[in-house]
Design an enzyme around this catalytic site. Structure first.
Site, PDB file in Angstrom:
ATOM      1  N   GLU A 103       0.861  -1.183   0.000  1.00  0.00           N
ATOM      2  CA  GLU A 103       0.000   0.000   0.000  1.00  0.00           C
ATOM      3  C   GLU A 103       0.895   1.230   0.000  1.00  0.00           C
ATOM      4  O   GLU A 103       1.929   1.228   0.667  1.00  0.00           O
ATOM      5  CB  GLU A 103      -0.875   0.076   1.260  1.00  0.00           C
ATOM      6  CG  GLU A 103      -2.049  -0.872   1.275  1.00  0.00           C
ATOM      7  CD  GLU A 103      -1.718  -2.149   2.016  1.00  0.00           C
ATOM      8  OE1 GLU A 103      -0.720  -2.168   2.758  1.00  0.00           O
ATOM      9  OE2 GLU A 103      -2.455  -3.141   1.834  1.00  0.00           O
ATOM     10  N   TYR A 115       7.757   2.101  -7.631  1.00  0.00           N
ATOM     11  CA  TYR A 115       7.078   0.806  -7.743  1.00  0.00           C
ATOM     12  C   TYR A 115       6.670   0.524  -9.190  1.00  0.00           C
ATOM     13  O   TYR A 115       6.781  -0.609  -9.662  1.00  0.00           O
ATOM     14  CB  TYR A 115       5.880   0.744  -6.792  1.00  0.00           C
ATOM     15  CG  TYR A 115       6.274   0.905  -5.336  1.00  0.00           C
ATOM     16  CD1 TYR A 115       7.389   0.237  -4.825  1.00  0.00           C
ATOM     17  CD2 TYR A 115       5.564   1.723  -4.469  1.00  0.00           C
ATOM     18  CE1 TYR A 115       7.783   0.403  -3.501  1.00  0.00           C
ATOM     19  CE2 TYR A 115       5.949   1.888  -3.144  1.00  0.00           C
ATOM     20  CZ  TYR A 115       7.059   1.229  -2.666  1.00  0.00           C
ATOM     21  OH  TYR A 115       7.445   1.392  -1.363  1.00  0.00           O
TER      22      TYR A 115
HETATM   23  C1  LIG Z   1      10.486   6.312  -2.184  1.00  0.00           C
HETATM   24  C2  LIG Z   1      11.970   6.135  -1.864  1.00  0.00           C
HETATM   25  C3  LIG Z   1      12.151   4.857  -1.033  1.00  0.00           C
HETATM   26  C4  LIG Z   1      12.744   6.013  -3.201  1.00  0.00           C
HETATM   27  O1  LIG Z   1      14.090   5.671  -2.908  1.00  0.00           O
HETATM   28  P1  LIG Z   1      15.311   6.077  -3.864  1.00  0.00           P
HETATM   29  O2  LIG Z   1      16.496   5.313  -3.441  1.00  0.00           O
HETATM   30  O3  LIG Z   1      15.431   7.547  -3.918  1.00  0.00           O
HETATM   31  O4  LIG Z   1      14.770   5.548  -5.277  1.00  0.00           O
HETATM   32  P2  LIG Z   1      15.675   5.033  -6.479  1.00  0.00           P
HETATM   33  O5  LIG Z   1      16.874   5.940  -6.623  1.00  0.00           O
HETATM   34  O6  LIG Z   1      15.932   3.575  -6.320  1.00  0.00           O
HETATM   35  O7  LIG Z   1      14.702   5.294  -7.692  1.00  0.00           O
HETATM   36  C5  LIG Z   1      14.089   4.252  -8.391  1.00  0.00           C
HETATM   37  C6  LIG Z   1      13.070   4.815  -9.347  1.00  0.00           C
HETATM   38  O8  LIG Z   1      12.044   5.479  -8.638  1.00  0.00           O
HETATM   39  C7  LIG Z   1      11.691   6.694  -9.299  1.00  0.00           C
HETATM   40  N1  LIG Z   1      11.890   7.777  -8.327  1.00  0.00           N
HETATM   41  C8  LIG Z   1      12.503   7.708  -7.118  1.00  0.00           C
HETATM   42  N2  LIG Z   1      12.465   8.905  -6.499  1.00  0.00           N
HETATM   43  C9  LIG Z   1      11.804   9.741  -7.337  1.00  0.00           C
HETATM   44  C10 LIG Z   1      11.425  11.102  -7.247  1.00  0.00           C
HETATM   45  N3  LIG Z   1      11.725  11.869  -6.189  1.00  0.00           N
HETATM   46  N4  LIG Z   1      10.729  11.627  -8.297  1.00  0.00           N
HETATM   47  C11 LIG Z   1      10.423  10.879  -9.376  1.00  0.00           C
HETATM   48  N5  LIG Z   1      10.762   9.573  -9.500  1.00  0.00           N
HETATM   49  C12 LIG Z   1      11.438   9.018  -8.500  1.00  0.00           C
HETATM   50  C13 LIG Z   1      12.558   6.830 -10.500  1.00  0.00           C
HETATM   51  O9  LIG Z   1      11.754   6.435 -11.588  1.00  0.00           O
HETATM   52  C14 LIG Z   1      13.672   5.837 -10.306  1.00  0.00           C
HETATM   53  O10 LIG Z   1      13.947   5.084 -11.441  1.00  0.00           O
HETATM   54  P3  LIG Z   1      15.027   5.555 -12.526  1.00  0.00           P
HETATM   55  O11 LIG Z   1      16.154   6.198 -11.772  1.00  0.00           O
HETATM   56  O12 LIG Z   1      15.407   4.275 -13.167  1.00  0.00           O
HETATM   57  O13 LIG Z   1      14.273   6.495 -13.371  1.00  0.00           O
HETATM   58  C15 LIG Z   1      12.537   7.381  -1.102  1.00  0.00           C
HETATM   59  O14 LIG Z   1      12.166   8.538  -1.789  1.00  0.00           O
HETATM   60  C16 LIG Z   1      12.054   7.488   0.352  1.00  0.00           C
HETATM   61  O15 LIG Z   1      12.677   6.955   1.273  1.00  0.00           O
HETATM   62  N6  LIG Z   1      10.936   8.226   0.568  1.00  0.00           N
HETATM   63  C17 LIG Z   1      10.391   8.449   1.929  1.00  0.00           C
HETATM   64  C18 LIG Z   1       9.792   7.173   2.495  1.00  0.00           C
HETATM   65  C19 LIG Z   1       8.700   6.614   1.628  1.00  0.00           C
HETATM   66  O16 LIG Z   1       7.811   7.341   1.168  1.00  0.00           O
HETATM   67  N7  LIG Z   1       8.741   5.286   1.406  1.00  0.00           N
HETATM   68  C20 LIG Z   1       7.748   4.570   0.640  1.00  0.00           C
HETATM   69  C21 LIG Z   1       6.713   4.043   1.551  1.00  0.00           C
HETATM   70  S1  LIG Z   1       5.453   3.160   0.642  1.00  0.00           S
END
Ligand SMILES: CC(C)(COP(=O)(O)OP(=O)(O)OC[C@H]1O[C@@H](n2cnc3c(N)ncnc32)[C@H](O)[C@@H]1OP(=O)(O)O)[C@@H](O)C(=O)NCCC(=O)NCCS
Length: 150
Positions: A103, A115
């Site tokens: 979710e 995702y």
């Molecule tokens: C969501 C979260 C886990 C993403 O982690 P991350 O290490 O920055 O993500 P990644 O670098 O692995 O990115 C993977 C893909 O996600 C997408 N993405 C990640 N962050 C993004 C952003 N800020 N805006 C747009 N796309 C994004 C991109 O498409 C990326 O793929 P690509 O680089 O091949 O285009 C991070 O932003 C976070 O910790 N957020 C706060 C906690 C949270 O909301 N967790 C999810 C709970 S359901």
């Protein structure tokens, strides 16, 4: 050097600090302690021995449920979220799980992007699933339910 390894009890304070830095609606200390007590499978990603992020999941019948994924802001957008989610899916497959479900808040566009990038598809919504965001004057927020076959 990047490594992914199981989360251990002594990581709790670091995990909480990352959670509070990164997540707009952080899990409480009690929620994290409970996940450790319940022995939910959990992984941390380290870079040069620093914890950059973590993932918590669970298995139910043949379904893996992603419960929490957080990357510290200073380590975001480097593919670490993707790496942790892929590792979870690899382990879930080895355990015989057939699907992953999660979710996510409908406002959490960066998580939804991540995702989708990993091949998850929306399969439904849960109305008023989350407590709200007072800054946006929302009492409750809907969850998007996403799923990916393994
Ligand atoms: C969501 C979260 C886990 C993403 O982690 P991350 O290490 O920055 O993500 P990644 O670098 O692995 O990115 C993977 C893909 O996600 C997408 N993405 C990640 N962050 C993004 C952003 N800020 N805006 C747009 N796309 C994004 C991109 O498409 C990326 O793929 P690509 O680089 O091949 O285009 C991070 O932003 C976070 O910790 N957020 C706060 C906690 C949270 O909301 N967790 C999810 C709970 S359901």
């Amino acid at each position: 050097m990047i490594k992914i390894r199981p989360l251990v009890d002594s990581n709790l304070e670091q995990i909480l600090s990352i959670e509070n830095n990164a997540a707009p609606f952080p899990w409480s200390k009690e929620a994290h302690q409970d996940a450790i007590i319940q022995q939910y499978p959990s992984l941390v990603l380290t870079q040069a021995d620093m914890i950059a992020g973590f993932i918590v999941f669970n298995y139910y019948l043949d379904e893996c449920h992603l419960l929490n994924l957080v990357i510290d802001p200073s380590f975001q957008s480097q593919g670490y979220g993707k790496k942790l989610a892929n590792k979870m899916m690899e382990q879930a497959r080895e355990k015989g799980m057939k699907t992953v479900i999660l979710e996510v808040r409908e406002s959490n566009s960066s998580a939804i992007k991540l995702y989708e990038r990993l091949g998850f598809k929306q399969i439904g919504t849960r109305k008023n699933y989350y407590r709200g965001n007072l800054k946006q004057d929302l009492a409750r927020e809907d969850a998007i339910v996403m799923q990916k076959p393994l």
